[in-house]
Design an enzyme around this catalytic site. Structure first.
Site, mmCIF file in Angstrom:
data_model
loop_
_atom_site.group_PDB
_atom_site.id
_atom_site.type_symbol
_atom_site.label_atom_id
_atom_site.label_comp_id
_atom_site.label_asym_id
_atom_site.label_seq_id
_atom_site.Cartn_x
_atom_site.Cartn_y
_atom_site.Cartn_z
ATOM 1 N N CYS B 86 0.842 -1.114 -0.045
ATOM 2 C CA CYS B 86 0.023 -0.077 0.146
ATOM 3 C C CYS B 86 0.784 1.229 0.061
ATOM 4 C CB CYS B 86 -0.959 -0.034 1.281
ATOM 5 S SG CYS B 86 -2.392 0.822 0.782
ATOM 6 N N HIS B 196 -3.534 -5.621 0.966
ATOM 7 C CA HIS B 196 -3.016 -6.096 2.135
ATOM 8 C C HIS B 196 -2.976 -7.447 2.533
ATOM 9 C CE1 HIS B 196 -2.603 -1.721 3.681
ATOM 10 N NE2 HIS B 196 -3.728 -1.351 2.845
ATOM 11 N N GLU B 198 -1.295 -8.984 4.940
ATOM 12 C CA GLU B 198 -0.935 -8.866 6.367
ATOM 13 C C GLU B 198 -2.406 -9.163 7.032
ATOM 14 O OE1 GLU B 198 -0.474 -6.234 4.570
ATOM 15 O OE2 GLU B 198 -1.015 -4.362 5.736
#
Lengths: 80, 223
Positions: B86, B196, B198
């Protein structure tokens, strides 16, 4: 002191969704006949320098290193 | 396998990243502040997401000129893996570590939703736990994810298999050129991606599709 204005605009061929939205807003305000709108940025710089060619070289370096993203943007430098 | 997470003012996904790396590798990553000029010996350096320097000037532009970026550039030259997610991706392109630029979403809106990603290149150090063509889920949350690169560079990136992820099945959330969601450098050790991963690594997240990126990069999968 030298005063300069740097104008940063998008390169031709790079889509400008913000410009497009601004054009739409102008139309909705009743401004007809607006063709393409391209938006950009203006930086007014004051440089502690007397030698204009030195200042110009410095500003060019500032544009290349930070003020413009030369992948997508062009810049012009104008002196007051 | 050791990792580092870079911290800059305005980043807000650093704790998610630390948490993901800790859970997947079993070791907490070291954190590295923007003014550091040296990074400890690690296998993976991650620049997480957020809004470094308030997105002033251009997203990632100011962060890309901080001292830590010279240290990251040096490590990348040595072959250390670098992942930017990002805002981290935006910082890597602004720093010139990856080609292209990330512009305002064509919708002009901040998008926060789940998209589908096609793993275009499963032969990279970050994607080898996936299968080429596999479609995975991933959250996105950004205002400036519209990837742009000139035609000539795009051609050479395609020839070098540098497009790693594309938005799949009409889920392109930002108008990105050629549906590009993630790209890698020519050397194959610096990956930038807008989604994302994660945030999709454990059952509580509703899926584990993102786990493979970290498992690959941390050498936790069979080669």
């Amino acid at each position: 002191m030298i005063k300069a204005r740097v104008t940063v605009t998008l390169k031709n061929g790079v889509l400008d969704p913000q410009g497009k939205a601004i054009k739409g807003a102008l139309s909705s305000l009743g401004f007809e006949g607006v063709g393409h709108v391209r938006q950009g940025k203006v930086f007014d710089l004051e440089i502690e320098e007397r030698d204009r060619s030195k200042a110009e070289a410095d500003i060019k370096a500032m544009c290349e290193k930070l003020l413009a993203n030369t992948v997508i943007e062009n810049y012009t430098i104008a002196f007051e | 396998m050791n990792s580092a997470v870079v911290q800059l003012p305005g980043l807000n996904r650093d704790r998610d990243m630390v948490d993901a790396l800790t859970k997947i590798s079993g070791h907490a990553p070291v954190t590295v502040w923007q003014t550091e000029t040296e990074i400890p010996d690690v296998d993976l350096i991650v620049i997480p997401g957020g809004f470094s320097y308030g997105d002033y000037l251009r997203c990632g532009a100011i962060a890309a000129r901080m001292p830590v970026m010279d240290a990251i550039r040096h490590k990348a030259e040595q072959g250390v893996k670098v992942l930017g997610v990002c805002n981290g991706f935006q910082i890597l392109v602004e720093a010139g570590l990856l080609p292209g630029a990330l512009m305002r979403n064509t919708s002009l809106r901040f998008v926060c939703k789940e998209v589908l990603l096609e793993v275009v290149n499963a032969d990279t150090a970050f994607t080898r736990s996936y299968i080429a063509g596999e479609v995975i889920r991933s959250p996105v949350a950004h205002h400036d994810g519209n990837y742009f690169v000139d035609d000539e560079t795009l051609k050479s990136m395609e020839d070098n298999r540098q497009i790693v992820f594309r938005y799949a099945a009409g889920t392109n959330p930002n108008g990105s050129l050629s549906d590009i969601a993630g790209v890698i450098n020519a050397k194959g050790n610096v990956l930038g991606m807008m989604p994302h991963p994660e945030n999709l690594i454990e059952a509580a997240h509703g899926g584990t599709d993102g786990r493979g990126i970290f498992a690959s990069a941390l050498d936790l999968v069979a080669a």
